[in-house]
Scaffold this motif. Structure first.
Motif, mmCIF file in Angstrom:
data_model
loop_
_atom_site.group_PDB
_atom_site.id
_atom_site.type_symbol
_atom_site.label_atom_id
_atom_site.label_comp_id
_atom_site.label_asym_id
_atom_site.label_seq_id
_atom_site.Cartn_x
_atom_site.Cartn_y
_atom_site.Cartn_z
ATOM 1 N N VAL A 1 0.873 -1.176 0.000
ATOM 2 C CA VAL A 1 0.000 0.000 0.000
ATOM 3 C C VAL A 1 0.908 1.223 0.000
ATOM 4 O O VAL A 1 1.766 1.369 0.885
ATOM 5 N N VAL B 1 2.606 4.585 0.633
ATOM 6 C CA VAL B 1 2.608 5.503 1.776
ATOM 7 C C VAL B 1 3.140 6.875 1.363
ATOM 8 O O VAL B 1 2.554 7.908 1.683
ATOM 9 N N ARG C 1 -1.011 8.023 -3.028
ATOM 10 C CA ARG C 1 -0.928 7.538 -1.652
ATOM 11 C C ARG C 1 -2.158 6.719 -1.317
ATOM 12 O O ARG C 1 -3.261 6.964 -1.825
ATOM 13 N N ASP C 2 -1.956 5.729 -0.425
ATOM 14 C CA ASP C 2 -2.999 4.830 0.074
ATOM 15 C C ASP C 2 -3.561 3.917 -1.012
ATOM 16 O O ASP C 2 -4.601 3.276 -0.813
ATOM 17 N N GLN C 3 -2.873 3.845 -2.158
ATOM 18 C CA GLN C 3 -3.327 2.955 -3.226
ATOM 19 C C GLN C 3 -2.637 1.602 -3.078
ATOM 20 O O GLN C 3 -1.441 1.526 -2.828
#
Length: 413
Positions: free
Chosen positions: A200, A202, A215-217
């Motif tokens: 994931v 960051v 981000r957060d993908q």
């Protein structure tokens, strides 16, 4: 006399008997059981013979009733040799003292030679050598052996790949191979950055190229992270994508920890023995007391002895016996669990790449069986997952198609 070696250590007296009745004097000695040998006639009234020094008083007693002359004209053997040496003891002591001084000076460190190191690294090595006792003017006997010195230097000094240690005569030779900072690899051609593993995202640090994720993908292994194709659809430019993409990855590990462990500890008591070794034979020179330890560990250091730069077939051996005792340590289930988690974290940190950090952990399963605690731990790790992948012609077509779909022409509308 049959045993000539015994006669040599007892001492031999050469006697000459001159006068009438010399033969009767010889016979009288034989009847008195005085061992004599090498009896020979010198003239009509002279006979010579040899006897042991310890029977000289019997010869003198028999000579009191002899009318002729008796001469003790020469002495040989160990007692007479000692007497001659004592007369020249000053010269002998001086010669021995000279050899001892030369021997001691031949086993003193007079030079420390360091090659292959930069001036800064050489200064650091000499400082560490002084801390472990390798200095000019000290006896080689009192220092660690070359393998131990090498091990200590490699553990203390950063920035060296290898250190060779060799002792030749009174000189310590050090050969140093320093670590070279890795040179930036030249890009052979344009490239993308893709994911090395599932993660994931960051944070991203893009130096060259176009970021393809946020981000957060969540990304899969091999998914495009940073594109090396930039520009418009009509004019795409290929670059070597560069940067770092940190993602949260996951590791699962299993560790076991016994609740009760046994180990040996040193008590601090020790006994030292000092010996000289010639070939396979050892002769004690100091420390004759034997240890009475029920359990012990041994440490042996063998130092070669040199004389004027030549290595002698003699070694100085220092052997130390350390008293040890077996002891046990018991953990509670909670303490064993904490210890097991520490071991698992330390083992994982040793395997992780540079800049990777453990951000969290969770125990998935715990078991307490057969005096052991068994943990299954899930770790969350933050690490750079970006790896290079060369750009192909298919990548260019896909990029143009994607841009065309994102920005349709007027005709297609």
């Amino acid at each position: 006399m049959n045993n000539q070696w015994l006669a040599f250590f007892q001492g031999i007296i050469f006697v000459k008997v001159q006068g009438q009745g010399a033969e009767r004097f010889i016979n009288r000695l034989i009847r008195s059981r005085v061992p004599i040998w090498n009896v020979s006639r010198q003239s009509e009234q002279a006979v010579s013979f040899s006897c042991s020094l310890q029977h000289i008083h019997k010869v003198r007693r028999a000579a009191r009733t002899f009318e002729g002359d008796i001469y003790f004209y020469r002495g040989e053997g160990f007692p007479f040799l000692l007497k001659r040496l004592w007369k020249s003891s000053g010269f002998l002591i001086g010669a021995i003292a000279f050899l001892v001084v030369i021997l001691l000076l031949s086993n003193v460190v007079w030079r420390i030679d360091i090659r292959g190191a930069s001036p800064k690294m050489e200064h650091q090595i000499r400082k560490e050598l002084a801390d472990i006792g390798i200095e000019k003017g000290r006896f080689i006997f009192s220092m660690d052996d070359p393998e131990t010195v090498q091990h200590k230097l490699l553990n203390r000094i950063e920035g060296v790949t290898w250190i060779g240690v060799e002792v030749k005569g009174s000189t310590f030779h050090f050969r140093v191979v320093e670590k070279n900072a890795p040179k930036e690899k030249k890009r052979n051609g344009p490239q993308h950055l893709v994911a090395a593993k599932e993660a994931v995202i960051v944070k991203l640090f893009v130096k060259k190229g176009q970021a393809a994720v946020k981000r957060d993908q969540f990304v899969h292994k091999g998914q495009l992270l940073v594109s090396g194709l930039i520009g418009t659809e009509e004019k795409l430019k290929e670059v070597a994508a560069d940067g770092e993409v940190f993602g949260e990855t996951w590791y699962k590990t299993t560790v076991e920890m016994p609740i009760e462990t046994e180990f040996q500890v040193l008590t601090g008591q020790q006994v030292k023995k000092h010996m000289l070794q010639v070939d396979t034979f050892r002769f004690p020179i100091w420390g004759f007391k034997n240890h009475s330890f029920a359990n012990h560990k041994e440490d042996e250091q063998v130092h070669s002895v040199s004389f004027l730069g030549m290595k002698l077939p003699v070694s100085y051996v220092e052997k130390t016996y350390y008293e040890s005792r077996r002891t046990s340590r018991s953990y509670t289930e909670k303490e064993a669990e904490i210890r097991a988690r520490e071991i698992a974290r330390r083992d994982l940190e040793a395997k992780l790449p540079e800049k990777a950090e453990i951000h969290g952990e969770k125990i998935l399963q715990r078991q307490f069986t057969n005096g052991k605690v068994k943990l299954s731990i899930h770790f969350q790790v933050l690490e750079n997952i970006a790896v290079a992948k060369p750009i192909t012609q298919g990548d260019q077509k896909n990029a143009r198609r994607k841009k065309h779909n994102e920005y349709p022409t007027r005709e297609s509308e």
